[in-house]
Design an enzyme around this catalytic site. Sequence first.
Site, short mmCIF file in Angstrom:
data_model
loop_
_atom_site.label_atom_id
_atom_site.label_comp_id
_atom_site.label_asym_id
_atom_site.label_seq_id
_atom_site.Cartn_x
_atom_site.Cartn_y
_atom_site.Cartn_z
N HIS B 65 38.81 33.80 17.24
CA HIS B 65 38.21 33.37 18.49
C HIS B 65 36.79 33.27 18.29
O HIS B 65 35.95 33.75 17.34
CB HIS B 65 38.41 34.17 19.48
CG HIS B 65 40.02 34.12 20.00
ND1 HIS B 65 40.38 34.71 21.03
CD2 HIS B 65 41.20 33.45 19.55
CE1 HIS B 65 41.55 34.54 21.29
NE2 HIS B 65 42.05 33.67 20.37
N GLU B 67 34.21 34.41 20.18
CA GLU B 67 33.44 35.77 20.19
C GLU B 67 33.63 36.48 18.66
O GLU B 67 32.74 37.13 18.47
CB GLU B 67 34.22 36.72 21.27
CG GLU B 67 34.45 35.77 22.49
CD GLU B 67 35.45 35.24 22.96
OE1 GLU B 67 35.87 34.55 22.10
OE2 GLU B 67 35.82 35.33 24.00
N CYS B 98 39.25 40.03 22.50
CA CYS B 98 37.54 39.94 22.40
C CYS B 98 37.07 41.04 22.86
O CYS B 98 35.90 41.22 22.76
CB CYS B 98 37.24 38.49 22.71
SG CYS B 98 37.79 37.37 21.28
#
Lengths: 157, 157
Positions: B65, B67, B98
Amino acid sequence: MSYYNFSEENSPVAEDEHYMRLALQEAQKAYDSEEIPIGAIVVCKGRIVGRGHNLTEQLNDVTAHAEMQAFTAASQTLGGKYLKDCTLYVTIEPCVMCAGASYWTQIGRLVYGATEPKRGFTSKNSQLLHPKTELVGGVLATECGALMTRFFANKRG
Amino acid sequence: MSYYNFSEENSPVAEDEHYMRLALQEAQKAYDSEEIPIGAIVVCKGRIVGRGHNLTEQLNDVTAHAEMQAFTAASQTLGGKYLKDCTLYVTIEPCVMCAGASYWTQIGRLVYGATEPKRGFTSKNSQLLHPKTELVGGVLATECGALMTRFFANKRG
């Protein structure tokens, strides 16, 4: 007439303990590198497809948990993003981040050793896993926890 | 006698919007690579120390992801594991993984754009962040959400 030949070797419990011992070997690698000793493996249909141990110090990255390494390795080995037919074995109850990662992998089973009352995901919300993930805790809990206890005792000593 | 010269340029809101636009540029990179368009940057004392966009398809890794990339990049840039003096800007409300990662980084502020009612961490437990992390949502929410809507509309079309 046939009999089901039950033996410790092929019982589900023995199988889980067998793989947890391999996760413990990963944890020992972390211990030997002065990392918090947590290890993980991912097994798919009897084959180890991913391994990992905590590397937060070595990589200078607080997200480098054993489970994250093992998930990424398993995806690379299998060539697919999802781990529906796989089991994660991890020596310590996963944190929220790793439980959240397991959600995205859709892993079939998640088996952990010792519980982690402070940072384990079940203390926050036990519904963080994918609804299809089977959760098993307490496999070789004593051995898994003992390695952590030894590590932190040495750190303090 | 002195007056506080308020101007849009140096207001906290304008600053957050400025950095969110940079996170949106990251999201656009994901969009252009046919990845779910989420982007993130980490800012420390006015300096961008980490960037990331969703790479789950390209890396064949559901944990890749925006993040996670941005956190790892920021730690490498700063040479420290913790991001206490940093702000994460991310175009969409983070997922549980996250949010859990942000806990470990001890990030000072977490600013997101559009809410994510289905997979956003606040729908599970809004207490997943580090207790010292300040949470701000809804910055450029319309623009951040619109990119996602356009992406999924094209996918379906």
